[in-house]
Design an enzyme around this catalytic site. Sequence first.
Site, PDB file in Angstrom:
ATOM      1  N   ARG A 167       0.825  -1.207   0.000  1.00 31.01           N
ATOM      2  CA  ARG A 167       0.000   0.000   0.000  1.00 31.01           C
ATOM      3  C   ARG A 167       0.865   1.266   0.000  1.00 31.01           C
ATOM      4  O   ARG A 167       0.548   2.264   0.641  1.00 31.01           O
ATOM      5  CB  ARG A 167      -0.956   0.000   1.204  1.00 31.01           C
ATOM      6  CG  ARG A 167      -1.879  -1.204   1.254  1.00 31.01           C
ATOM      7  CD  ARG A 167      -2.801  -1.282   0.037  1.00 31.01           C
ATOM      8  NE  ARG A 167      -3.555  -2.521   0.037  1.00 31.01           N
ATOM      9  CZ  ARG A 167      -3.180  -3.637  -0.600  1.00 31.01           C
ATOM     10  NH1 ARG A 167      -2.065  -3.658  -1.317  1.00 31.01           N
ATOM     11  NH2 ARG A 167      -3.914  -4.722  -0.548  1.00 31.01           N
ATOM     12  N   SER A 217     -11.121  -0.627   3.133  1.00 27.72           N
ATOM     13  CA  SER A 217     -10.322  -1.186   4.222  1.00 27.72           C
ATOM     14  C   SER A 217      -9.633  -0.052   4.977  1.00 27.72           C
ATOM     15  O   SER A 217      -8.893   0.737   4.392  1.00 27.72           O
ATOM     16  CB  SER A 217      -9.290  -2.161   3.654  1.00 27.72           C
ATOM     17  OG  SER A 217      -8.489  -2.707   4.674  1.00 27.72           O
ATOM     18  N   GLU A 287      -4.730   2.629   6.776  1.00 27.91           N
ATOM     19  CA  GLU A 287      -4.476   2.596   5.335  1.00 27.91           C
ATOM     20  C   GLU A 287      -5.157   3.779   4.662  1.00 27.91           C
ATOM     21  O   GLU A 287      -4.657   4.317   3.670  1.00 27.91           O
ATOM     22  CB  GLU A 287      -5.000   1.280   4.761  1.00 27.91           C
ATOM     23  CG  GLU A 287      -4.914   1.147   3.261  1.00 27.91           C
ATOM     24  CD  GLU A 287      -5.436  -0.204   2.783  1.00 27.91           C
ATOM     25  OE1 GLU A 287      -6.111  -0.220   1.741  1.00 27.91           O
ATOM     26  OE2 GLU A 287      -5.185  -1.225   3.450  1.00 27.91           O
TER      27      GLU A 287
END
Length: 295
Positions: A167, A217, A287
């Site tokens: 990520r 998420s 995230e």
Amino acid sequence: MITELHGIDIRENEPLKHYTYTKVGGPADFLAFPRNHYELSRIVAYANKENMPWLVLGNASNLIVRDGGIRGFVIMFDKLNAVHLNGYTLEAEAGANLIETTKIAKFHSLTGFEFACGIPGSIGGAVFMNAGAYGGEISHIFLSAKVLTSSGEIKTISARDMAFGYRHSAIQETGDIVISAKFALKPGNYDTISQEMNRLNHLRQLKQPLEFPSCGSVFKRPPGHFAGQLIMEANLKGHRIGGVEVSEKHAGFMINVVDGTAKDYEDLIAYVIETVENHSGVRLEPEVRIIGENL
């Protein structure tokens, strides 16, 4: 009305909650929708000349915009959404919808993009975050990207220079903005590709709260653990602050159930981080990106 930017779709004091997946976010001073690279360059040049801040939102999927909104220019790439194929190389502008791009690859029996068939957002955001799911990620197929630097220069960045990680990409530090990207796909079988995408979408529908606004998420996967599992073990499923709650369906998601605010999201994220750390000793790392000003 900014006379120097006449002809460009620019909206003043536009509430960003109408454009974010979370359905939260205060106003942008100026929300711009360039139709091409020339209009984009004009906006950036004007902002730099006037010492006005500017940023690109992409499709605002894995993102929370604070309730006070964003000063200066917010640029959305909705109209920069062309997708082209050259042999097995797919090139997409930053505003191209990621899910729709995977469908184009499928239509041409090209494999490699299946993992992204259910990931909301744009091509630009996917490259920025090195988006991934079900064992695949953008870095696996990425060739290069054209980016816009903070000074308004357009340059090309290779996969090596992008320095992808989990990520993560180098442009998260440099501030460069993706305006298009190229991906290396492979010839495949249409039926096989279609079946795999159907399988992944079925899994997503079973496990994720797609019926509610959310930022996707919320937390990165901690080494050796799953964020959703840790949150569930801390008995946080269904925990609500204001109008935002930890999803009962998937604890790794936070959903806007009724008139939630960005502050509700931030407060719930902070509470989950603290509670999980006290319970398991693991500190979760968000995230999702959080930007803008508080009220």
